[in-house]
Scaffold this active site. Structure first.
Site, PDB file in Angstrom:
ATOM      1  N   LYS A   1       0.849  -1.214   0.000  1.00 24.44           N
ATOM      2  CA  LYS A   1       0.000   0.000   0.000  1.00 24.44           C
ATOM      3  C   LYS A   1       0.875   1.251   0.000  1.00 24.44           C
ATOM      4  CE  LYS A   1      -3.439   2.469   2.855  1.00 24.44           C
ATOM      5  NZ  LYS A   1      -4.366   2.401   3.999  1.00 24.44           N
TER       6      LYS A   1
ATOM      7  N   ASP B   1      -2.966  10.000   3.713  1.00 25.88           N
ATOM      8  CA  ASP B   1      -4.350   9.545   3.816  1.00 25.88           C
ATOM      9  C   ASP B   1      -5.151  10.531   4.662  1.00 25.88           C
ATOM     10  OD1 ASP B   1      -6.737   8.246   3.955  1.00 25.88           O
ATOM     11  OD2 ASP B   1      -6.040   6.574   5.204  1.00 25.88           O
TER      12      ASP B   1
ATOM     13  N   LYS C   1     -10.643  12.515   7.961  1.00 30.39           N
ATOM     14  CA  LYS C   1     -10.262  12.039   9.295  1.00 30.39           C
ATOM     15  C   LYS C   1     -10.304  13.184  10.305  1.00 30.39           C
ATOM     16  CE  LYS C   1      -7.010   8.369   7.931  1.00 30.39           C
ATOM     17  NZ  LYS C   1      -7.628   7.223   8.610  1.00 30.39           N
TER      18      LYS C   1
ATOM     19  N   ASP D   1       1.196   6.222   5.617  1.00 23.99           N
ATOM     20  CA  ASP D   1       0.286   5.284   4.971  1.00 23.99           C
ATOM     21  C   ASP D   1       0.859   4.653   3.689  1.00 23.99           C
ATOM     22  OD1 ASP D   1      -2.070   3.979   5.432  1.00 23.99           O
ATOM     23  OD2 ASP D   1      -3.297   5.342   4.229  1.00 23.99           O
TER      24      ASP D   1
ATOM     25  N   ASP E   1     -12.503   6.520   3.413  1.00 23.65           N
ATOM     26  CA  ASP E   1     -11.282   6.359   4.217  1.00 23.65           C
ATOM     27  C   ASP E   1     -10.792   4.901   4.208  1.00 23.65           C
ATOM     28  OD1 ASP E   1      -9.174   7.087   5.779  1.00 23.65           O
ATOM     29  OD2 ASP E   1     -10.311   7.253   7.653  1.00 23.65           O
TER      30      ASP E   1
ATOM     31  N   GLU F   1      -9.633   3.351   1.817  1.00 27.57           N
ATOM     32  CA  GLU F   1      -9.101   3.470   0.449  1.00 27.57           C
ATOM     33  C   GLU F   1      -8.003   2.444   0.167  1.00 27.57           C
ATOM     34  OE1 GLU F   1      -7.940   5.060   2.951  1.00 27.57           O
ATOM     35  OE2 GLU F   1      -5.791   4.774   2.662  1.00 27.57           O
TER      36      GLU F   1
ATOM     37  N   ARG G   1      -7.761  -0.754   0.833  1.00 26.77           N
ATOM     38  CA  ARG G   1      -8.241  -2.014   0.251  1.00 26.77           C
ATOM     39  C   ARG G   1      -8.662  -1.814  -1.203  1.00 26.77           C
ATOM     40  NH1 ARG G   1     -12.418  -2.603   5.062  1.00 26.77           N
ATOM     41  NH2 ARG G   1     -10.646  -1.552   5.981  1.00 26.77           N
TER      42      ARG G   1
HETATM   43  N1  BES Z   1      -4.593   4.281   6.696  1.00 24.40           N
HETATM   44  C1  BES Z   1      -5.717   3.974   7.478  1.00 24.40           C
HETATM   45  C2  BES Z   1      -5.428   2.987   8.589  1.00 24.40           C
HETATM   46  C3  BES Z   1      -4.470   3.428   9.649  1.00 24.40           C
HETATM   47  C4  BES Z   1      -4.927   4.115  10.756  1.00 24.40           C
HETATM   48  C5  BES Z   1      -3.143   3.113   9.553  1.00 24.40           C
HETATM   49  C6  BES Z   1      -4.047   4.502  11.739  1.00 24.40           C
HETATM   50  C7  BES Z   1      -2.254   3.513  10.541  1.00 24.40           C
HETATM   51  C8  BES Z   1      -2.708   4.194  11.633  1.00 24.40           C
HETATM   52  C9  BES Z   1      -6.809   3.395   6.609  1.00 24.40           C
HETATM   53  O1  BES Z   1      -6.857   3.809   5.304  1.00 24.40           O
HETATM   54  C10 BES Z   1      -8.087   3.774   7.259  1.00 24.40           C
HETATM   55  O2  BES Z   1      -8.377   4.932   7.285  1.00 24.40           O
HETATM   56  N2  BES Z   1      -8.785   2.805   7.768  1.00 24.40           N
HETATM   57  C11 BES Z   1      -9.997   3.029   8.430  1.00 24.40           C
HETATM   58  C12 BES Z   1     -10.920   1.978   7.921  1.00 24.40           C
HETATM   59  C13 BES Z   1     -12.341   2.225   8.212  1.00 24.40           C
HETATM   60  C14 BES Z   1     -12.871   3.422   7.491  1.00 24.40           C
HETATM   61  C15 BES Z   1     -13.089   0.978   7.795  1.00 24.40           C
HETATM   62  C16 BES Z   1      -9.769   2.874   9.928  1.00 24.40           C
HETATM   63  O3  BES Z   1      -8.969   2.049  10.336  1.00 24.40           O
HETATM   64  O4  BES Z   1     -10.366   3.632  10.674  1.00 24.40           O
HETATM   65 ZN    ZN Z   2      -7.996   5.651   5.091  1.00 19.72          ZN
HETATM   66 ZN    ZN Z   3      -5.053   4.474   4.535  1.00 23.94          ZN
END
Ligand code: BES
Ligand code: ZN
Ligand code: ZN
Length: 503
Positions: A272, A277, A284, A295, A354, A356, A358
């Site tokens: 990734k 992000d 966020k 990210d 968010d 994104e 996947r």
């Molecule tokens: N990049 C984030 C995940 C992340 C969060 C990595 C904190 C490192 C530290 C990812 O893209 C994300 O935002 N995931 C969301 C998923 C949710 C919307 C299903 C999450 O984990 O809140």
């Molecule tokens: Zn995200």
């Molecule tokens: Zn992310």
């Protein structure tokens, strides 16, 4: 830092400091000082014998050397009970030692190798752990530091110049030399990954990241191909295009190949590469935005692993597929409720912009299947839920092939880059069902977030043996440890290189 191994008499050594590891639970420390200068030997042996607390775990005692020696200092480093010693303890000690030497301006360091009586550890494993801890503990991200600690008029911190490893047994020189060269390669990769991930997102946009990747692979046998937006369109990688839409930065797909002549197996890595992000339209909250330059940690780890493997000349073919995008809100950004047709034809309802990671991995995983790999492995800072599930020191691991997972878990144990397997029961498939498309990019509200990510990705791997490594909890740390500095950790490079070595 210059790394060397050389057999030498203590009296011939010239360095800022000679580090002598000592243990608290052996009857006679004399055994540990086999080839020490006689006077020094007697002095140290007696001192420790009379006062065992000197050798307790974590104790450091700095001595000024006599003018009979060319050394400036001698550091007695307590490692506690020899029976309780393991590789991780030594690695932690190595990290602590690097910090101590730096803080005390001991920049030319000699280390007296472990004696022959380490009970639970082979001499090469012990030496490897020490060197690894020392090299990684020495890391700091100083690209933008002009002054010491930001204080005006201060100077940039001095760096450790050299580590000389002095084995106590002559026959160990060759063995340790091999260990040392390998450590140097792997740790250079880990620190490269830390550097890439620590870089702010304004200087590592998808376009600039591609340049950094090309730079990293000059002088290696790894080929770097970059698919620009037009090529990504041709490949119908709509997920990548849609995530990138909200940003002025164009997406890139970097394809790395390392193809040594004697390779029997092909491993495809997907990493990734979201250089920032913001969450997209599902912006966020501030506290989660803070470190989102991390990210792209999965893609950086793939870069690091492939560089190490190429430098170690391991006989395994590797492919790295790295989708690079920025996830931003904007007038053209992807919206909630939108439906995307992925490169493999599956339709995805976007429930949250968010989630994104996947999405871009979906297209990249599908792209990677064309290389017909024996194993397909993705590495991604996919979820914040990973930290909720396992805490911030353990990586989440899942997949569809137990042999592959077991191999990765073994490597994780050996390198102490902790990882744990999560289940992929078919019941979880229900969580990502969509009313209007084949699947949606979000799981059940507030439930099994890491697993939902894995279950989603499973739709894009074809019939390949696959593992998903979610480093959302471990790519970054706010709480430094002796050999893991604040910020980017460089996980899971050591684990993956170890796995490939043992494959
Ligand atoms: N990049 C984030 C995940 C992340 C969060 C990595 C904190 C490192 C530290 C990812 O893209 C994300 O935002 N995931 C969301 C998923 C949710 C919307 C299903 C999450 O984990 O809140
Ligand atoms: Zn995200
Ligand atoms: Zn992310």
């Amino acid at each position: 830092m210059k790394l060397m191994v050389k057999e030498s008499l203590i009296k011939n050594l010239s360095a800022d400091v000679l580090v002598i590891p000592v243990f608290s639970d052996i009857e006679n420390n004399e055994k540990l000082f086999l080839e020490l200068d006689n006077v020094l030997n007697k002095l140290l042996t007696r001192t420790i014998y009379e006062n065992k607390s000197i050798a307790e775990d974590g104790k450091l005692h700095l001595f000024y050397a006599t003018n009979r020696l060319k050394l400036k200092r001698v550091l007695l480093a307590g490692l506690g009970k020899i029976d309780e010693l393991d590789a991780e303890k030594i690695r932690l000690f190595g990290g602590k030692l690097a910090g101590y030497c730096k803080a005390n301006s001991l920049l030319d360091v000699s280390f007296l190798g472990f004696g022959y009586n380490l009970k639970n550890l082979a001499i090469d494993d012990a030496s490897q752990a020490l060197i690894e801890g020392f090299l990684l503990g020495n890391y700091s991200y100083a690209e933008f530091k002009t002054e010491d600690n930001g204080k005006k008029g201060g100077k940039k911190k001095k760096e450790i110049q050299s580590l000389l490893f002095v084995p106590q047994v002559k026959s160990d020189v060759k063995l340790i030399d091999k260990v040392l060269k390998e450590c140097e390669v792997v740790c250079r990769s880990v620190t490269l990954v830390r550097d890439l991930v620590n870089k702010p997102s304004n200087i590592i946009t998808p376009a600039l990241y591609t340049k950094e990747i090309k730079k990293a692979f000059t002088k290696t046998k790894v080929k770097v191909k970059v698919l620009e937006e037009s090529a990504i369109k041709k490949e119908k990688m709509n997920c990548i295009l849609n995530v990138a839409k909200g940003s002025v930065e164009k997406p890139k797909l970097v394809v790395l190949t390392y193809s040594p002549p004697k390779a029997k197996k092909t491993i495809a890595f997907v990493g990734k590469g979201v250089t920032f992000d913001a969450g997209g339209i599902n912006l966020k909250p501030s506290q989660w935005l803070a470190n989102m330059k991390q990210d792209m940690g999965g893609s950086a780890a793939v870069v690091g692993v492939m560089k190490a493997v190429a430098e170690l000349k391991l006989p395994v073919k590797l492919v790295g597929v790295l989708p690079l995008v920025e996830n931003m809100p904007g007038g053209k950004a992807l919206k909630t409720g939108d439906v995307i047709v992925a490169a493999n034809g599956k339709t995805i309802e976007v429930e949250n912009t968010d989630a994104e990671g996947r999405l871009i991995l979906a297209d990249a995983l599908h792209y990677a299947t064309r290389f017909k790999p024996n194993y397909l492995v993705d590495v991604a800072t996919l979820t914040g839920a990973a930290a909720v599930a396992l805490g911030s020191k353990c990586t989440s691991l899942m997949g569809n092939d137990q042999e592959l997972i077991d191999g990765l878990l073994k490597a994780s144990k050996e390198t102490h880059e902790l990882a744990w397997q999560l289940p992929m029961f078919k019941e979880y498939d229900d969580d990502i069902k969509s009313d209007i498309a084949d699947i949606k990019n979000l799981g059940a509200r507030g439930e099994a977030g890491v697993i939902a990510g894995g279950v989603f990705l499973k739709n894009f791997i074809g019939d390949n043996k696959w593992a998903h490594i979610d480093i959302g909890a471990t790519a970054w740390t706010d709480r430094p440890r002796p050999y893991v500095s604040k910020g980017a950790t460089g996980y899971p490079v050591r684990m993956l290189v170890k796995w490939l070595k043992e494959l």
